[in-house]
Design a protein around this motif. Sequence first.
Motif, PDB file in Angstrom:
ATOM      1  N   ASN A   3       0.827  -1.209   0.000  1.00  0.00           N
ATOM      2  CA  ASN A   3       0.000   0.000   0.000  1.00  0.00           C
ATOM      3  C   ASN A   3       0.864   1.264   0.000  1.00  0.00           C
ATOM      4  N   LYS A   4       2.043   1.204   0.594  1.00  0.00           N
ATOM      5  CA  LYS A   4       2.961   2.348   0.573  1.00  0.00           C
ATOM      6  C   LYS A   4       3.558   2.538  -0.821  1.00  0.00           C
ATOM      7  N   ILE A   5       3.862   1.444  -1.481  1.00  0.00           N
ATOM      8  CA  ILE A   5       4.378   1.519  -2.853  1.00  0.00           C
ATOM      9  C   ILE A   5       3.318   2.124  -3.758  1.00  0.00           C
ATOM     10  N   SER A  10       1.000   6.669  -6.833  1.00  0.00           N
ATOM     11  CA  SER A  10      -0.110   7.610  -6.965  1.00  0.00           C
ATOM     12  C   SER A  10       0.376   9.048  -6.816  1.00  0.00           C
ATOM     13  N   LYS A  11       1.282   9.289  -5.880  1.00  0.00           N
ATOM     14  CA  LYS A  11       1.824  10.634  -5.671  1.00  0.00           C
ATOM     15  C   LYS A  11       2.632  11.078  -6.883  1.00  0.00           C
ATOM     16  N   VAL A  12       3.389  10.156  -7.491  1.00  0.00           N
ATOM     17  CA  VAL A  12       4.133  10.471  -8.718  1.00  0.00           C
ATOM     18  C   VAL A  12       3.157  10.910  -9.804  1.00  0.00           C
ATOM     19  N   ALA A  13       2.100  10.152 -10.013  1.00  0.00           N
ATOM     20  CA  ALA A  13       1.104  10.488 -11.044  1.00  0.00           C
ATOM     21  C   ALA A  13       0.454  11.838 -10.751  1.00  0.00           C
ATOM     22  N   GLU A  14       0.149  12.099  -9.490  1.00  0.00           N
ATOM     23  CA  GLU A  14      -0.457  13.371  -9.095  1.00  0.00           C
ATOM     24  C   GLU A  14       0.498  14.535  -9.391  1.00  0.00           C
ATOM     25  N   ARG A  33      10.570   2.924 -10.174  1.00  0.00           N
ATOM     26  CA  ARG A  33      11.253   1.704  -9.711  1.00  0.00           C
ATOM     27  C   ARG A  33      11.552   1.819  -8.219  1.00  0.00           C
ATOM     28  N   PHE A  34      11.720   0.693  -7.597  1.00  0.00           N
ATOM     29  CA  PHE A  34      12.010   0.630  -6.165  1.00  0.00           C
ATOM     30  C   PHE A  34      13.271  -0.203  -5.953  1.00  0.00           C
ATOM     31  N   ASP A  35      14.349   0.268  -6.556  1.00  0.00           N
ATOM     32  CA  ASP A  35      15.604  -0.486  -6.538  1.00  0.00           C
ATOM     33  C   ASP A  35      16.810   0.343  -6.097  1.00  0.00           C
ATOM     34  N   LEU A  36      16.558   1.516  -5.517  1.00  0.00           N
ATOM     35  CA  LEU A  36      17.648   2.385  -5.102  1.00  0.00           C
ATOM     36  C   LEU A  36      18.233   1.875  -3.793  1.00  0.00           C
ATOM     37  N   LYS A  37      19.556   1.853  -3.716  1.00  0.00           N
ATOM     38  CA  LYS A  37      20.266   1.406  -2.511  1.00  0.00           C
ATOM     39  C   LYS A  37      21.026   2.590  -1.923  1.00  0.00           C
ATOM     40  N   GLY A  38      21.496   2.428  -0.709  1.00  0.00           N
ATOM     41  CA  GLY A  38      22.307   3.457  -0.083  1.00  0.00           C
ATOM     42  C   GLY A  38      21.482   4.398   0.772  1.00  0.00           C
ATOM     43  N   ARG A  39      22.003   5.629   0.935  1.00  0.00           N
ATOM     44  CA  ARG A  39      21.379   6.590   1.839  1.00  0.00           C
ATOM     45  C   ARG A  39      20.310   7.439   1.176  1.00  0.00           C
ATOM     46  N   ALA A  40      20.384   7.622  -0.131  1.00  0.00           N
ATOM     47  CA  ALA A  40      19.427   8.481  -0.830  1.00  0.00           C
ATOM     48  C   ALA A  40      18.036   7.859  -0.812  1.00  0.00           C
ATOM     49  N   ALA A  41      17.029   8.705  -0.628  1.00  0.00           N
ATOM     50  CA  ALA A  41      15.640   8.238  -0.623  1.00  0.00           C
ATOM     51  C   ALA A  41      15.096   8.097  -2.032  1.00  0.00           C
ATOM     52  N   GLY A  42      15.560   8.965  -2.949  1.00  0.00           N
ATOM     53  CA  GLY A  42      15.052   8.937  -4.312  1.00  0.00           C
ATOM     54  C   GLY A  42      16.052   9.483  -5.296  1.00  0.00           C
ATOM     55  N   LEU A  43      15.807   9.191  -6.567  1.00  0.00           N
ATOM     56  CA  LEU A  43      16.694   9.630  -7.637  1.00  0.00           C
ATOM     57  C   LEU A  43      15.889   9.707  -8.924  1.00  0.00           C
ATOM     58  N   GLN A  61      10.192   0.992   4.171  1.00  0.00           N
ATOM     59  CA  GLN A  61      10.026   0.039   5.268  1.00  0.00           C
ATOM     60  C   GLN A  61      10.131   0.692   6.634  1.00  0.00           C
ATOM     61  N   LEU A  62      10.929   1.756   6.757  1.00  0.00           N
ATOM     62  CA  LEU A  62      11.082   2.425   8.050  1.00  0.00           C
ATOM     63  C   LEU A  62       9.768   3.042   8.526  1.00  0.00           C
ATOM     64  N   GLY A  63       8.934   3.434   7.567  1.00  0.00           N
ATOM     65  CA  GLY A  63       7.628   3.989   7.925  1.00  0.00           C
ATOM     66  C   GLY A  63       7.732   5.306   8.670  1.00  0.00           C
ATOM     67  N   GLY A  64       6.684   5.675   9.359  1.00  0.00           N
ATOM     68  CA  GLY A  64       6.652   6.877  10.173  1.00  0.00           C
ATOM     69  C   GLY A  64       7.054   8.130   9.426  1.00  0.00           C
ATOM     70  N   GLN A  65       7.839   8.976  10.094  1.00  0.00           N
ATOM     71  CA  GLN A  65       8.263  10.241   9.506  1.00  0.00           C
ATOM     72  C   GLN A  65       9.148  10.039   8.284  1.00  0.00           C
ATOM     73  N   THR A  66       9.910   8.956   8.266  1.00  0.00           N
ATOM     74  CA  THR A  66      10.774   8.691   7.113  1.00  0.00           C
ATOM     75  C   THR A  66       9.935   8.467   5.868  1.00  0.00           C
ATOM     76  N   PHE A  67       8.895   7.672   5.981  1.00  0.00           N
ATOM     77  CA  PHE A  67       8.018   7.441   4.834  1.00  0.00           C
ATOM     78  C   PHE A  67       7.250   8.713   4.474  1.00  0.00           C
ATOM     79  N   ASP A  68       6.772   9.433   5.466  1.00  0.00           N
ATOM     80  CA  ASP A  68       6.046  10.686   5.198  1.00  0.00           C
ATOM     81  C   ASP A  68       6.918  11.672   4.427  1.00  0.00           C
ATOM     82  N   HIS A  69       8.181  11.775   4.801  1.00  0.00           N
ATOM     83  CA  HIS A  69       9.115  12.664   4.098  1.00  0.00           C
ATOM     84  C   HIS A  69       9.314  12.187   2.659  1.00  0.00           C
ATOM     85  N   LEU A  70       9.474  10.887   2.488  1.00  0.00           N
ATOM     86  CA  LEU A  70       9.635  10.321   1.147  1.00  0.00           C
ATOM     87  C   LEU A  70       8.428  10.664   0.281  1.00  0.00           C
ATOM     88  N   LEU A  71       7.244  10.445   0.815  1.00  0.00           N
ATOM     89  CA  LEU A  71       6.016  10.648   0.050  1.00  0.00           C
ATOM     90  C   LEU A  71       5.753  12.130  -0.248  1.00  0.00           C
TER      91      LEU A  71
END
Length: 97
Positions: A3-5, A10-14, A33-43, A61-71
């Motif tokens: 559901n997070k993916i 959905s946010k990308v499309a928006e 894609r969901f294949d980024l490794k390392g410290r960066a959240a996105g690219l 996977q960390l969820g919480g504020q980390t996921f909220d920031h990503l989204l």
Amino acid sequence: MQNKIEAIKSKVAECIAIAERKFNIKMPNVQVRFDLKGRAAGLAGYSYNNFYLRFNVKHIQLGGQTFDHLLNDTVPHEVAHTVCQANPQFGRNHDAG
């Protein structure tokens, strides 16, 4: 996790739809894609007019504020890079554009 993916997709499309309306452009197809490794959240990247966004599953996977920031911050930021990659008149990387 799925559901997070879906929320990220959905946010990308928006964000793409907002950019198309705001700048009166038609964005190319953007692979998510969901294949980024390392410290960066996105690219954001492109190769031969194939545009893609990569996101780090660990940040999901960390969820919480980390996921909220990503989204709410990382996704719009990376989409903005893609808008500029597809339309260089809007700027490059982190310049004033």
